[in-house]
Design a protein around this motif. Structure first.
Motif, PDB file in Angstrom:
ATOM      1  N   TYR A  35       0.809  -1.219   0.000  1.00 26.50           N
ATOM      2  CA  TYR A  35       0.000   0.000   0.000  1.00 26.50           C
ATOM      3  C   TYR A  35       0.846   1.276   0.000  1.00 26.50           C
ATOM      4  O   TYR A  35       0.307   2.376   0.035  1.00 26.50           O
ATOM      5  CB  TYR A  35      -0.954  -0.008   1.203  1.00 26.50           C
ATOM      6  N   SER A  39      -4.021   8.017  -1.514  1.00 29.93           N
ATOM      7  CA  SER A  39      -3.546   6.691  -1.900  1.00 29.93           C
ATOM      8  C   SER A  39      -4.396   5.615  -1.249  1.00 29.93           C
ATOM      9  O   SER A  39      -5.078   5.858  -0.249  1.00 29.93           O
ATOM     10  CB  SER A  39      -2.077   6.503  -1.495  1.00 29.93           C
ATOM     11  N   HIS A  40      -4.370   4.421  -1.825  1.00 34.35           N
ATOM     12  CA  HIS A  40      -5.068   3.279  -1.241  1.00 34.35           C
ATOM     13  C   HIS A  40      -4.344   2.809   0.011  1.00 34.35           C
ATOM     14  O   HIS A  40      -3.115   2.739   0.047  1.00 34.35           O
ATOM     15  CB  HIS A  40      -5.128   2.123  -2.242  1.00 34.35           C
ATOM     16  N   LYS A  41      -5.113   2.490   1.036  1.00 35.74           N
ATOM     17  CA  LYS A  41      -4.577   1.900   2.259  1.00 35.74           C
ATOM     18  C   LYS A  41      -5.270   0.565   2.485  1.00 35.74           C
ATOM     19  O   LYS A  41      -6.211   0.186   1.775  1.00 35.74           O
ATOM     20  CB  LYS A  41      -4.784   2.843   3.451  1.00 35.74           C
ATOM     21  N   LYS A  42      -4.829  -0.128   3.516  1.00 39.06           N
ATOM     22  CA  LYS A  42      -5.323  -1.487   3.743  1.00 39.06           C
ATOM     23  C   LYS A  42      -6.835  -1.506   3.963  1.00 39.06           C
ATOM     24  O   LYS A  42      -7.537  -2.430   3.527  1.00 39.06           O
ATOM     25  CB  LYS A  42      -4.598  -2.091   4.944  1.00 39.06           C
ATOM     26  N   ARG A  45      -9.015   1.255   3.358  1.00 37.08           N
ATOM     27  CA  ARG A  45      -9.759   2.316   2.688  1.00 37.08           C
ATOM     28  C   ARG A  45      -9.137   2.632   1.346  1.00 37.08           C
ATOM     29  O   ARG A  45      -8.005   2.273   1.052  1.00 37.08           O
ATOM     30  CB  ARG A  45      -9.785   3.588   3.539  1.00 37.08           C
ATOM     31  N   GLY A  46      -9.905   3.337   0.536  1.00 34.66           N
ATOM     32  CA  GLY A  46      -9.383   3.861  -0.706  1.00 34.66           C
ATOM     33  C   GLY A  46      -8.976   5.300  -0.511  1.00 34.66           C
ATOM     34  O   GLY A  46      -8.963   5.816   0.619  1.00 34.66           O
ATOM     35  N   PRO A  47      -8.646   6.012  -1.597  1.00 42.27           N
ATOM     36  CA  PRO A  47      -8.283   7.437  -1.483  1.00 42.27           C
ATOM     37  C   PRO A  47      -9.458   8.252  -0.956  1.00 42.27           C
ATOM     38  O   PRO A  47     -10.619   7.977  -1.264  1.00 42.27           O
ATOM     39  CB  PRO A  47      -7.937   7.830  -2.922  1.00 42.27           C
ATOM     40  N   ARG A 100      -3.065  11.921  -7.857  1.00 45.49           N
ATOM     41  CA  ARG A 100      -3.189  10.911  -6.809  1.00 45.49           C
ATOM     42  C   ARG A 100      -2.600   9.603  -7.317  1.00 45.49           C
ATOM     43  O   ARG A 100      -2.198   9.488  -8.481  1.00 45.49           O
ATOM     44  CB  ARG A 100      -4.648  10.714  -6.426  1.00 45.49           C
ATOM     45  N   GLU A 101      -2.563   8.610  -6.459  1.00 43.26           N
ATOM     46  CA  GLU A 101      -2.068   7.287  -6.829  1.00 43.26           C
ATOM     47  C   GLU A 101      -2.958   6.708  -7.912  1.00 43.26           C
ATOM     48  O   GLU A 101      -4.185   6.716  -7.788  1.00 43.26           O
ATOM     49  CB  GLU A 101      -2.063   6.363  -5.610  1.00 43.26           C
ATOM     50  N   GLU A 145      -4.108   3.451 -10.495  1.00 45.89           N
ATOM     51  CA  GLU A 145      -4.274   2.006 -10.312  1.00 45.89           C
ATOM     52  C   GLU A 145      -3.030   1.233 -10.736  1.00 45.89           C
ATOM     53  O   GLU A 145      -2.745   0.159 -10.238  1.00 45.89           O
ATOM     54  CB  GLU A 145      -5.489   1.519 -11.130  1.00 45.89           C
TER      55      GLU A 145
END
Length: 805
Positions: free
Chosen positions: A268, A394-397, A399-401, A440-441, A443
């Motif tokens: 992540y 960014s995506h986290k474990k 949640r999404g952005p 942003r991050e 895909e």
């Protein structure tokens, strides 16, 4: 014309004599000329000046019947003939220098050597003619007359000039245009003048021509040297610029690779550091920072999370939702870990500041030091904004952005609290411009892979070596377990086989690689002990001692033009290393005594103009004892005090040795003398206080449980896998704290340390202070359980250990 020269030639001579003398002085004070060329030019100008000067005197004293006149006439004419030969000798030396430096010849040409011999012959004939009148004589009226052998006086100089001319005709094309012109005029002008003088008695055209030739040689020599200096300055400036670009390119690749490797530990955070660097640079540019500062901000952001290397993977992968308070405490240490790592890069101090302080909040509520406002370094304030933005987008474990509006609100509400208001406003401006939320991050974001060449001998099977140390493999770390290395070598096409061989370099460095760049040698603490070539030649660089034995294989011969196979065994025990190379025709056994046993030791494969194939590394698992390597020097020890209540220990590697345990009682004091080893270059090289339990009270005993491992620099390095304790560690730097560099020196000199323990049922409190570092740690422990304390550490000696109740 000739009559004019005949009338005024003494004045012409005086003029050229003065000019040549002045040129000799100028040549002497010129700093751009090489030493040999300067000497030959001074010789040319002085001999020409004196030649013309004495020739002038000989004309002045013709017919002077006084005693002074008779003496001066003979003395002047003798010097004219002698200086003619010496002038040609000076030109010989000048041509000799050109041949070796400008024409690329390796030895003095034979024609120039013969000319030097003729110089001696000419000097001998001149000396003899003073007694027999062979060259010239004077009548009773002190008039000069040519002798019967006067023509011979022309033969020797002409032969010398002919030899010089033939050499210049053959090799003159190798000279630059200006030097070619000067040497052509040197040959032409005196020859023309000598022909005219031979038929025009009473003129001294040759010697005037010598003065002219000497002046021409000097002018063109200085012009050539000035051109060379200008060229070298341009090349130097180009080289400096190219080197700067190469270093920056290498630094960029290395920094990106390190940042990507850190981010790759958690799926992540892939690409996180690269994105933060991009955002931070944009913020810096919009804030009006200059190009150099923007570049520094980029690298500061790229490496801001490098300290996460020291955080366990288990904590990195948990994420904020799953992390316990103790996990978060460990994670927060990454800022200081990173600062310690970046502190070794002394040329870029901003990396240390940004790595350490990028989690500080503008209102003083951040960590590690709770700095506030402008006390937080500028680059750290910029990185803070970029770091938080990327974390939220960014995506986290779990949640999404975050939605863009929520991100924007974060920077508005966090201004003056979390963020510098100036940089928060710039980020809000950037968000407002990003109407499609592209900043942003994505895909497809993955770890940035830098195209590099691997020199890990465990992964490659072939290496090509060119110039000396141009390419060296990564080092194989040596230990008491025997490592075997085998390979086949063949010289590169066209190379001299006996000089195109592989070698093994024994060294130490922070990154396990060989370095030749002075900056990397300093920053990565590169230390080379020695080098062993497969022909048996060795180089002892900084080893304490080195001994090599070569045992021939009876009847065996080797053709170095063809592929040759080599087998290597390498092993290290304490402060000795043994390298054994088995060749088809001999066995080479080299023993190296290191400066101390605490250093890491690596062996790297190197070579010169050869191709090495079939590389194979075998870690045998065979462990040696102290008798395997014959000792060639005494063991290095720094323990110089007697044992206390428990035996002294010397710790050469991280927690490689631990003292005996002592049961902890309320009010107990633990006293000991500590001293770090000379190779200790980091703050972490110091004693560690270990709290544990085990059935027999031994640090490696049955049912061992670790509760605390506190370094005396204030870091908690407790083994997180024990899962038994959450330490409440408080570290304060008092007013008398001497700074970390001085603190390391303080440890190397050695000092007495005292640790106090207090036990209250289910908690043990230890306190200690050293050089202004005040440490207090409260460790929860099971009730009614015997807890022990032991000392360990990294690269230090612990002596005179005593416990007092």
């Amino acid at each position: 014309m000739l009559e004019f020269i005949r009338t005024y030639q003494t004045y012409v001579m005086l003029c050229f004599s003065a000019i040549c003398l002045m040129l000799a002085i100028l040549a002497g004070i010129t700093k751009t000329l090489p030493r040999r060329r300067k000497g030959s030019l001074i010789y040319i100008e002085l001999s020409a000046s004196l030649l013309v000067f004495f020739d002038r005197l000989s004309y002045i004293y013709i017919g002077n019947l006084t005693g002074h006149g008779l003496w001066m006439m003979k003395f002047s004419n003798f010097n004219v003939f002698l200086l003619t030969i010496l002038f040609l000798h000076a030109v010989n030396l000048y041509i000799q220098d050109l041949a070796l430096t400008e024409m690329g010849l390796k030895t003095v040409p034979m024609r120039i050597r013969v000319s030097n011999v003729l110089v001696l012959v000419g000097m001998l004939l001149i000396s003899l003619s003073q007694f027999n009148g062979f060259y010239y004589y004077f009548d009773e009226l002190n008039q000069y007359h040519r002798g019967p052998g006067f023509a011979v006086s022309y033969v020797v100089p002409f032969v010398i000039i002919a030899l010089q001319t033939s050499f210049l005709v053959n090799y003159g094309k190798r000279l630059k245009k200006g030097l070619r012109i000067s040497m052509a005029l040197f040959v032409a002008v005196p020859i023309i003048a000598s022909v005219i003088q031979f038929y025009s008695y009473g003129l001294s055209l040759i010697n005037i021509a010598v003065g002219i030739s000497a002046s021409i040689i000097y002018v063109f020599a200085i012009k050539d040297m000035n051109d060379q200096v200008d060229k070298e300055k341009r090349q130097e400036l180009d080289a400096v610029e190219a080197e700067r670009n190469r270093i920056m390119h290498g630094f960029d690749e290395a920094a990106t690779a390190i940042a990507s490797a850190v981010d790759a530990r958690d799926e992540y955070t892939r690409g996180h550091s690269v994105r933060v660097a991009k955002y931070a640079r944009i913020i810096a540019e919009r804030a009006g920072l200059d190009e150099n500062a923007c570049r520094e901000v980029h690298y500061a952001a790229l490496l801001h999370d490098v300290g996460k290397i020291s955080v366990p993977d288990s904590i990195i992968r948990k994420g904020g939702a799953e992390a316990s308070e103790s996990d978060k405490a460990v994670f927060r240490q990454h800022a200081e870990y990173g600062a310690q790592m970046m502190a070794t890069i002394t040329d870029y101090p901003y990396l240390t500041e940004s790595t350490k302080y990028h989690h500080e909040n503008y209102d003083g509520t951040g960590y590690p030091d709770g700095l506030m406002g402008d006390h937080i370094p500028l680059y750290a304030r910029i990185v803070k904004v970029a770091d938080v933005y990327d974390a939220m987008t960014s995506h986290k474990k779990h949640r999404g952005p975050y939605p863009q509006g929520k991100v924007r609100e974060k920077f508005i509400s966090g201004s003056q609290k979390l963020f510098d208001p100036k940089f928060a406003a710039i980020m809000v401006e950037m968000i407002d411009e990003d109407t499609d939320y592209k900043m942003r991050e994505s895909e497809g974001d993955t770890v940035i892979e830098v195209e590099t060449v691997s020199y890990d001998l465990k992964e490659i099977h072939e290496m090509k070596f060119g110039e000396y140390k141009e390419t060296v493999s990564d080092g194989i770390k040596l230990s008491p377990e025997i490592t075997k290395l085998s390979f086949t070598s063949v010289p590169e096409e066209g190379a001299v086989a006996r000089n195109s061989l592989p070698s093994l370099i024994v060294f130490d460095s922070f990154d396990g690689a060989v370095h030749t760049d002075e900056r990397k040698i300093r920053n990565l603490h590169y230390f080379e002990f020695g080098e062993i070539w497969v022909d048996g030649n060795t180089i002892s660089t900084r080893a304490r001692n080195m001994n090599t034995e070569i045992t021939p294989v009876e009847g065996a011969k080797v053709d170095l033009e063809k592929p040759v196979h080599y087998e290597v065994e390498a092993v290290r025990f304490k402060d000795h290393v043994k390298i054994k190379i088995t060749c088809p025709d001999k066995v080479i056994e080299s023993t190296i005594a290191l400066l101390e046993s605490a250093r890491s030791v690596y062996v790297g494969l190197a070579g010169e103009h050869c191709l090495v194939t079939n590389i194979k590394v075998d870690e045998t698992g065979e462990t040696i004892d102290e008798n395997y390597i014959p000792r060639i020097s005494r063991e290095v020890e720094i323990i110089n005090l007697a044992d206390g209540d428990i035996p002294n220990v010397q710790i050469d590697e991280y927690r490689s040795v631990t003292t005996e345990g002592i049961q902890v009682n309320d009010g107990m004091r633990l006293l000991f003398h500590t001293k770090t080893l000379p190779a200790s270059e980091q703050v972490s090289c110091c004693p560690y206080i270990l709290l544990y339990t085990s059935d027999d009270g031994k640090p490696d005993g049955r049912n061992y449980n670790e509760y605390a491992c506190i370094r005396l620099d204030g870091d908690d390095v407790t083994n997180s896998s024990s899962g038994h304790s959450t330490n409440d560690l408080s570290v304060k730097r008092k007013d008398d704290f001497i700074g970390w560099d001085a603190w390391k020196q303080y440890n190397q000199k050695g000092y007495e340390c005292e640790v106090t323990f207090k036990r209250r049922r289910n908690a043990i409190t230890l306190t200690t202070e050293n050089a202004g570092v005040d440490i207090k740690c409260v460790t929860p422990v099971p009730k009614e359980t015997e807890v022990y304390v032991a000392l360990t550490g990294n690269r230090c000696a612990l002596m005179d250990i005593r416990s007092l109740d």
